[in-house]
Write a protein that holds these residues in place. Structure first.
Motif, PDB file in Angstrom:
ATOM      1  N   ALA A 243       0.832  -1.209   0.000  1.00  0.00           N
ATOM      2  CA  ALA A 243       0.000   0.000   0.000  1.00  0.00           C
ATOM      3  C   ALA A 243       0.862   1.252   0.000  1.00  0.00           C
ATOM      4  N   SER A 244       1.926   1.245   0.801  1.00  0.00           N
ATOM      5  CA  SER A 244       2.795   2.420   0.902  1.00  0.00           C
ATOM      6  C   SER A 244       3.521   2.686  -0.413  1.00  0.00           C
ATOM      7  N   SER A 245       4.067   1.629  -1.016  1.00  0.00           N
ATOM      8  CA  SER A 245       4.776   1.793  -2.289  1.00  0.00           C
ATOM      9  C   SER A 245       3.838   2.267  -3.392  1.00  0.00           C
ATOM     10  N   THR A 246       2.646   1.701  -3.430  1.00  0.00           N
ATOM     11  CA  THR A 246       1.705   2.079  -4.483  1.00  0.00           C
ATOM     12  C   THR A 246       1.196   3.496  -4.281  1.00  0.00           C
ATOM     13  N   TYR A 247       0.967   3.878  -3.031  1.00  0.00           N
ATOM     14  CA  TYR A 247       0.561   5.262  -2.763  1.00  0.00           C
ATOM     15  C   TYR A 247       1.649   6.231  -3.218  1.00  0.00           C
ATOM     16  N   GLY A 248       2.898   5.935  -2.883  1.00  0.00           N
ATOM     17  CA  GLY A 248       3.990   6.800  -3.307  1.00  0.00           C
ATOM     18  C   GLY A 248       4.099   6.894  -4.810  1.00  0.00           C
ATOM     19  N   LEU A 249       3.913   5.763  -5.483  1.00  0.00           N
ATOM     20  CA  LEU A 249       3.941   5.722  -6.947  1.00  0.00           C
ATOM     21  C   LEU A 249       2.829   6.595  -7.532  1.00  0.00           C
ATOM     22  N   LEU A 250       1.623   6.455  -6.984  1.00  0.00           N
ATOM     23  CA  LEU A 250       0.489   7.220  -7.500  1.00  0.00           C
ATOM     24  C   LEU A 250       0.616   8.708  -7.169  1.00  0.00           C
ATOM     25  N   ALA A 265      10.187   6.235 -13.121  1.00  0.00           N
ATOM     26  CA  ALA A 265      10.622   7.467 -12.456  1.00  0.00           C
ATOM     27  C   ALA A 265      10.456   7.397 -10.938  1.00  0.00           C
ATOM     28  N   ALA A 266       9.451   6.659 -10.480  1.00  0.00           N
ATOM     29  CA  ALA A 266       9.173   6.577  -9.038  1.00  0.00           C
ATOM     30  C   ALA A 266       9.643   5.261  -8.435  1.00  0.00           C
ATOM     31  N   GLN A 267      10.624   4.629  -9.053  1.00  0.00           N
ATOM     32  CA  GLN A 267      11.020   3.272  -8.655  1.00  0.00           C
ATOM     33  C   GLN A 267      11.551   3.155  -7.237  1.00  0.00           C
ATOM     34  N   ASP A 268      12.079   4.228  -6.666  1.00  0.00           N
ATOM     35  CA  ASP A 268      12.575   4.152  -5.295  1.00  0.00           C
ATOM     36  C   ASP A 268      11.456   3.862  -4.307  1.00  0.00           C
ATOM     37  N   GLU A 269      10.218   4.176  -4.685  1.00  0.00           N
ATOM     38  CA  GLU A 269       9.088   3.894  -3.799  1.00  0.00           C
ATOM     39  C   GLU A 269       8.915   2.392  -3.560  1.00  0.00           C
ATOM     40  N   PHE A 270       9.369   1.577  -4.482  1.00  0.00           N
ATOM     41  CA  PHE A 270       9.239   0.127  -4.304  1.00  0.00           C
ATOM     42  C   PHE A 270      10.188  -0.392  -3.228  1.00  0.00           C
TER      43      PHE A 270
END
Length: 283
Positions: A243-250, A265-270
């Motif tokens: 949930a946290s990674s997907t929220y950051g991505l979105l 571009a947002a790969q660090d969120e994973f």
């Protein structure tokens, strides 16, 4: 881990395998991708080029992997958008072959059927296949609210309805259920809930609702939840990280005003989500 991911593929943008594979790879897992369709772009644009593949092609590719002698090293199978019901037969055949080679391998089914407001958007026969054949074979299933209602045969308006629906899905086979988007009577207007249900209990994460409508997020969160759950055995942790990674991505996608999800571009969120949401145990 080594994950066999059988989903759609787009040349432009990020949905299906184009959304699911990279997050798993970024977390250090090897992903063996088999594509159920090859499209120029996702169908949300209203126009696309490409074709849907058939079950024999899926089985042929699994044959080739088996000839390398590596099926025993496959730790799990992830499936998503199928394109046609007969592809499901090929996917379940692949699951059976992997399990025959490695009894500990898990099958995570993202039962792509439809969504609230859009209704069913897959081809005829696919919803029934998901309910009657894929569900009993799966260890983990990751429906959205619309799909959970269909699979459970129940309407969801309250959190209690959602937990009963998850229990109905458990009874059909999967030990773990992740509801990837849930809005009930007690969900605030500015939030969205995610629910994970399994042997350890039921857990909820609530995240702020973002003002975007984007394709591919469900594919990413299913993949993230699967690998975190498989590697740790902790569905609360898997829920929090996915949930946290997907929220950051979105959130990054929303801030950029992008029509396509910013998977690269947002790969660090994973790996290290910029905001971590703590799961709430419901029982």
């Amino acid at each position: 881990m080594n994950i066999l991911s059988i989903q759609s593929w787009v040349a432009y943008g990020h949905v299906g395998n184009a959304s699911a594979m990279f997050p798993m790879q970024r977390l250090g897992h090897e992903v063996w991708g088999i594509h159920t369709v090859q499209f120029s772009n996702h169908t949300g644009y209203g126009a696309w080029k490409g074709r849907v593949f058939d079950a024999p092609m899926i089985e042929e590719l699994v044959d080739g992997i088996a000839e390398r002698g590596v099926l025993s090293r496959c730790d799990g199978v992830l499936s998503g958008y199928m394109g046609s019901a007969d592809i499901g037969t090929g996917i379940l055949s692949a699951v059976a072959r992997v399990r025959a080679a490695n009894a500990k391998a898990l099958y995570c089914c993202d039962p792509v059927i439809g969504d609230v407001g859009r209704g069913v958007f897959v081809r005829p026969g696919i919803p029934e296949f998901m309910r009657d054949q894929a569900l009993p074979a799966a260890d983990i299933v990751t429906p959205n609210q619309f799909e959970l209602e269909y699979l459970a045969g129940q309407t969801i308006t309250t959190l209690a309805d959602a937990t009963r629906a998850a229990a109905a899905v458990h009874a059909k086979g999967p030990a773990t259920v992740l509801v990837t988007s849930l809005v009930t009577e007690d969900t605030p207007d500015d939030a969205i809930d995610l629910l994970a249900s399994g042997p350890a209990g039921r857990f909820r994460v609530r995240t702020p609702k973002l003002g975007l409508s984007i394709n591919g997020a469900g594919d990413a969160i299913a993949a993230l939840f699967f690998v975190h759950a498989a590697t740790t055995g902790d569905i609360a942790f898997a829920l929090s990280r996915a949930a946290s990674s997907t929220y950051g991505l979105l959130k990054r996608t929303d801030e950029a005003g992008s029509r396509e999800i910013l998977t690269v571009a947002a790969q660090d969120e994973f790996v290290a989500p910029s905001r971590v949401f703590t799961p709430e145990k419901l029982d």
